[in-house]
Design a protein around this motif. Structure first.
Motif, PDB file in Angstrom:
ATOM      1  N   ARG A 131       0.862  -1.185   0.000  1.00 17.49           N
ATOM      2  CA  ARG A 131       0.000   0.000   0.000  1.00 17.49           C
ATOM      3  C   ARG A 131       0.898   1.234   0.000  1.00 17.49           C
ATOM      4  O   ARG A 131       0.863   2.044   0.920  1.00 17.49           O
ATOM      5  N   GLY A 132       1.746   1.313  -1.028  1.00 18.89           N
ATOM      6  CA  GLY A 132       2.677   2.430  -1.149  1.00 18.89           C
ATOM      7  C   GLY A 132       1.979   3.689  -1.620  1.00 18.89           C
ATOM      8  O   GLY A 132       0.812   3.663  -2.031  1.00 18.89           O
ATOM      9  N   GLU A 133       2.715   4.784  -1.584  1.00 20.61           N
ATOM     10  CA  GLU A 133       2.108   6.048  -2.004  1.00 20.61           C
ATOM     11  C   GLU A 133       1.938   6.094  -3.526  1.00 20.61           C
ATOM     12  O   GLU A 133       1.096   6.834  -4.023  1.00 20.61           O
ATOM     13  N   GLN A 134       2.727   5.282  -4.255  1.00 18.21           N
ATOM     14  CA  GLN A 134       2.495   5.196  -5.697  1.00 18.21           C
ATOM     15  C   GLN A 134       1.941   3.825  -6.096  1.00 18.21           C
ATOM     16  O   GLN A 134       0.984   3.731  -6.840  1.00 18.21           O
ATOM     17  N   ASP A 135       2.563   2.781  -5.614  1.00 10.79           N
ATOM     18  CA  ASP A 135       2.124   1.418  -5.951  1.00 10.79           C
ATOM     19  C   ASP A 135       1.243   0.903  -4.828  1.00 10.79           C
ATOM     20  O   ASP A 135       1.723   0.381  -3.823  1.00 10.79           O
ATOM     21  N   ASN A 136      -0.059   1.049  -4.995  1.00 13.02           N
ATOM     22  CA  ASN A 136      -0.996   0.693  -3.935  1.00 13.02           C
ATOM     23  C   ASN A 136      -1.991  -0.325  -4.474  1.00 13.02           C
ATOM     24  O   ASN A 136      -2.930   0.025  -5.200  1.00 13.02           O
ATOM     25  N   TRP A 137      -1.773  -1.579  -4.131  1.00 14.65           N
ATOM     26  CA  TRP A 137      -2.626  -2.684  -4.594  1.00 14.65           C
ATOM     27  C   TRP A 137      -4.100  -2.424  -4.313  1.00 14.65           C
ATOM     28  O   TRP A 137      -4.963  -2.721  -5.140  1.00 14.65           O
ATOM     29  N   TYR A 138      -4.370  -1.874  -3.132  1.00 21.71           N
ATOM     30  CA  TYR A 138      -5.757  -1.755  -2.695  1.00 21.71           C
ATOM     31  C   TYR A 138      -6.472  -0.571  -3.343  1.00 21.71           C
ATOM     32  O   TYR A 138      -7.661  -0.381  -3.137  1.00 21.71           O
ATOM     33  N   ASP A 139      -5.720   0.205  -4.114  1.00 22.18           N
ATOM     34  CA  ASP A 139      -6.291   1.301  -4.881  1.00 22.18           C
ATOM     35  C   ASP A 139      -6.633   0.868  -6.303  1.00 22.18           C
ATOM     36  O   ASP A 139      -7.292   1.615  -7.038  1.00 22.18           O
ATOM     37  N   LEU A 140      -6.145  -0.291  -6.721  1.00 26.07           N
ATOM     38  CA  LEU A 140      -6.420  -0.769  -8.080  1.00 26.07           C
ATOM     39  C   LEU A 140      -7.852  -1.250  -8.185  1.00 26.07           C
ATOM     40  O   LEU A 140      -8.454  -1.685  -7.204  1.00 26.07           O
ATOM     41  N   SER A 141      -8.395  -1.207  -9.404  1.00 26.59           N
ATOM     42  CA  SER A 141      -9.741  -1.745  -9.613  1.00 26.59           C
ATOM     43  C   SER A 141      -9.700  -3.273  -9.559  1.00 26.59           C
ATOM     44  O   SER A 141      -8.634  -3.887  -9.717  1.00 26.59           O
ATOM     45  N   PHE A 142     -10.845  -3.870  -9.335  1.00 25.80           N
ATOM     46  CA  PHE A 142     -10.916  -5.335  -9.321  1.00 25.80           C
ATOM     47  C   PHE A 142     -10.339  -5.911 -10.608  1.00 25.80           C
ATOM     48  O   PHE A 142      -9.592  -6.889 -10.588  1.00 25.80           O
ATOM     49  N   GLU A 143     -10.667  -5.285 -11.739  1.00 28.44           N
ATOM     50  CA  GLU A 143     -10.211  -5.805 -13.038  1.00 28.44           C
ATOM     51  C   GLU A 143      -8.685  -5.767 -13.139  1.00 28.44           C
ATOM     52  O   GLU A 143      -8.060  -6.709 -13.626  1.00 28.44           O
TER      53      GLU A 143
END
Lengths: 255, 255, 255, 255, 255
Positions: free
Chosen positions: C157-169
């Motif tokens: 859950r980084g400030e740029q690479d944040n898995w939980y900010d990605l869409s389900f797709e």
């Protein structure tokens, strides 16, 4: 690839921190306490006299707080002599009432940032003042009866602020500015910088000496605003204490 | 998805660090000390002679500072042989005066960054010089009487500097530049690189050998300016020491 | 807010790591050692036979290095059964010569990334192959005589690479690419993925089995180049070892 | 400067984690074991009955894994009552077979994010439903026979994602979305949020209760996709266990 | 290079945390317990009376949770006096039932952010109110019977938010805003700020006193929204407790 600075090495350094096992000390019979003090004093005096090597220097310091109680610093021409000094301590009765919570291994160093002349010319032609200055850095004296601060540090390799990505010229300029702050403290602070690259967990160990602990605080604080530290310095734990003569060991242990 | 490099594996490696329990050592009666030395020497000599496997290599090193006192390195064809070597140590009387503060598990590796020829052609057609070079990496000798530095490392997966996001070509070029620095130290430094991916907490374990510890400092420092390290290297703890023959164990313990 | 994937849970899992207290083992009289082995074998055999629950699986592994010596893995239908298994171990004479340096609590899981069909249709209509595949993930077998690697991991859950900010797709596509790498290792690697969200310090525990430890290194290394790992994976400590039958416990302890 | 939310405080909370010293337990004579159980049961029953204060609540939970074996949670009107409860435990014979590996100090809290009405109007005019809801948060019941998950958390102060740089309105909206996820779990999950700002190492302690541990996993996982967590949540260690009646303590210790 | 603020130093400070070894306490015969209490009370009373130095202040606090049980705070004119106070404690029978899990070394400080007048004019011309205010900061009183919160902190040197890169004026403005929040708590909170630059692992130690622990939570929480904290504050561990008179030590230990 940016150029690494040229370096010359002097004495190897062991910062050997020891905690008193106060329960063991309190519980020891008087005879054992006396033996611990006697063997401790002999060990420390022999090492301060560098009875174990051709040259070098050693000293013992009290340390404040829970991280350690004693710091024994050894400078010696070889890593082997440091290894022997570390193990000899374990043969004393003093070792029975101490533990070794931490330590630091390094080697004194001068680099091309400090002096071009030293590295570029014929060393026999070097100015006497510079030679003494350099030799004082490679084979430092340990001042009597002064406060000490030790901390390890590295240069940052951040994704934006990356010391090792800078050109030699940029680094030399930053180090020069850093040196200017140091010069303001001439006469108040003596510092020993030793490289631990490949030897221990940070890149350098810094040892500061002063007769007033406020000078130590002031120089570290002022340098923190200098770009070499503010953007590129990463610091480990700090230890503060004061040198005492080996003959005071018994008084130290008795509170 | 960027391509992983091809790899070949050689011997599995255990870096088995041991601390002397100096209180136990000092308190042990002479008979127990002698037994600890005798069984320790036998263990170390048998393992250096690789009496327990078809092939491999072992060596013992003194280590400076509080993190460990001894490092026993084992190279063996299988993880099982390492497991046995680790447990056999515990059956000796020497184990009674040691603890195991840390360790590292890895396997020697050559990769497609180092040699395309090795992976792409028929291995029987490979040039003898290259074959020996590769085999020296997969089944390394441990030099006598030299200083050692061990540290684990990983490649950075930062949000900007992400090694695993680079193309194979970019990584190969960075590794090639890294190799150039290494070549300057030919004859001064011998290095063993072993992968610990899936086995231990960093991605590789690096072991450097040299007859002068200053060479170790110099190569690690110079490589730190190389982009493969400056932007992509992440380092664990560093350990420094020196190889000694098993027969010197008693002298080591006596300080 | 991005959608969480649907999930189904199977067995709860305890990875129970144990270190041998080798000093206690060496010092124990033969009778106590024998009792430790006997009670240890009985405990392990009873649990491998799942004598304590309706269903589940257990196994014991040797572990290399200082982080642990034994790993006992338990799969059970409830957390309560795991709690009982953990405490029952402490009632054995084997426990007297072990400590528990670490552990991991999780529950096997399949998610909507793996199969839409499983979650969207009537489960009675599910294809038999898929059903077996899913059930094998929720109620896994533990292969005999194989090497094991265990590590916990989380999604960044980084400030740029944040898995939980990605869409389900986006996440489903990344997981699918990740699965493709896994498929290359079919027959070589068996993996168990279990969620520890809300239960332990990372988000998942990953257990890999193989008859060749080099396959374990290869799959973890290759996956590290996959975007789901290279940009979004954060890994804890790695443990490596090998399964052995409970009846070999005495031989294991005797080195 | 962004506005801090208004807050009201209720009971102070101590999460007192204990590990069983299983070696001491196994070695204790039957009489001492019985005394440990008797005094432990009395301590727990007295505290569950809140015999030591005007109001409050206490409960004991088993905990899975190596991080702890027991969790005793105390809610009391003052920090002083928590201090007394913690020290009273040490006076019992049960304490002789336990250690305290960790703990957490906090105070239940409602904030202006949850209810404007509570803070802005005359509290006597507050709707009864809201009053009960708020009072349930400030003076929570501990449900019987349910699973528990405890974890500390803070809001991120990253260089890009900085919770404390957001306006009150932005934070209130994020908290409201977070609350929506919580509402889906009404009847499945009961949660207690307590502030530890100025008291302990994270900013809040979260305690979740449910009769199914999968609900705990589900709510924490689903919330992780919510922006208040995905961009602004930072989590400490997680502990999972189950409440048991004090009278079951002997059975718990006997495996 | 941005200017460092001018600073003046007052008393040196040792936060000496102690954990009770409850097993030793429970097992000690009544005579030894009484001796521990008697010598502990004498030590604490003598130090609160500053019988060991010309000036200073000391106090003892109970501490909640596993991190410590007691906090003894000493303010003294020299580091040497702190070193003596720390070692004198070890000579008492109370020390036999305590350990020292942590500590903090610092020196009280006023800086140019707080008052230009103090540093720029002739100190003899300083307004009496300001003089008392400054002297209260350099030589603080410790309030009776109040709750205490201690935490170490540093200013961030991030790649974007870097306190030490800001101009003096920017820092002074941020500190001034920070001070405004503090003024709202006048009469509720007394705070002592002491620099540990060069002495300990963070840059400052903060000690807050209040007769209501909720005020402590409120001020720390409200300040967290202030830019000097939200963007530039980095906090260590937090400790909370309450002052008690030395004569209550026996009651404290008896639960």
């Amino acid at each position: 690839m940016p150029n690494a600075p040229q370096t010359d090495e002097g004495w190897y350094v062991l910062h050997d921190f020891r905690s008193i096992d106060w329960d063991a000390w309190r519980d020891a019979p008087e005879r054992e306490r006396q033996l611990a003090v006697d063997e401790g004093v002999t060990y420390l005096e022999d090492h301060e006299a560098v009875a174990d090597a051709d040259e070098g220097a050693s000293a013992v310091f009290s340390v404040l707080g829970h991280k350690a109680d004693l710091l024994v610093v050894h400078f010696r021409p070889t890593l082997d002599a440091l290894s022997t000094a570390e193990r000899r301590f374990e043969q004393t009765a003093l070792a029975a009432v101490t533990e070794q919570p931490t330590s630091y291994v390094s080697v004194t160093e001068v680099s091309g940032y400090v002096s071009d002349d030293w590295f570029e010319g014929n060393k026999d032609d070097i100015d006497t003042g510079l030679r003494r200055y350099i030799e004082g850095k490679l084979k430092p004296d340990i001042p009597d009866d002064e406060y000490v601060s030790f901390y390890p540090m590295s240069k940052r390799r951040g994704e934006q602020d990356n010391w090792y990505d800078l050109s030699f010229e940029e680094r030399a300029e930053l180090m020069s500015g850093h040196g200017e702050v140091g010069k303001e403290y001439a006469g108040k602070i003596k510092q020993v910088i030793a490289s631990s690259v490949g030897f221990d967990d940070h890149e350098w160990g810094v040892t500061l000496f002063s007769d007033d602990p406020a000078h130590i605080k002031d120089i570290v604080y002022e340098m923190r605003f200098d770009e070499a530290s503010s953007r590129y310095g990463e610091f480990g734990d700090f230890y503060v204490g004061r040198r005492f003569p080996p003959s005071d060991l018994g008084a130290y242990l008795d509170g």
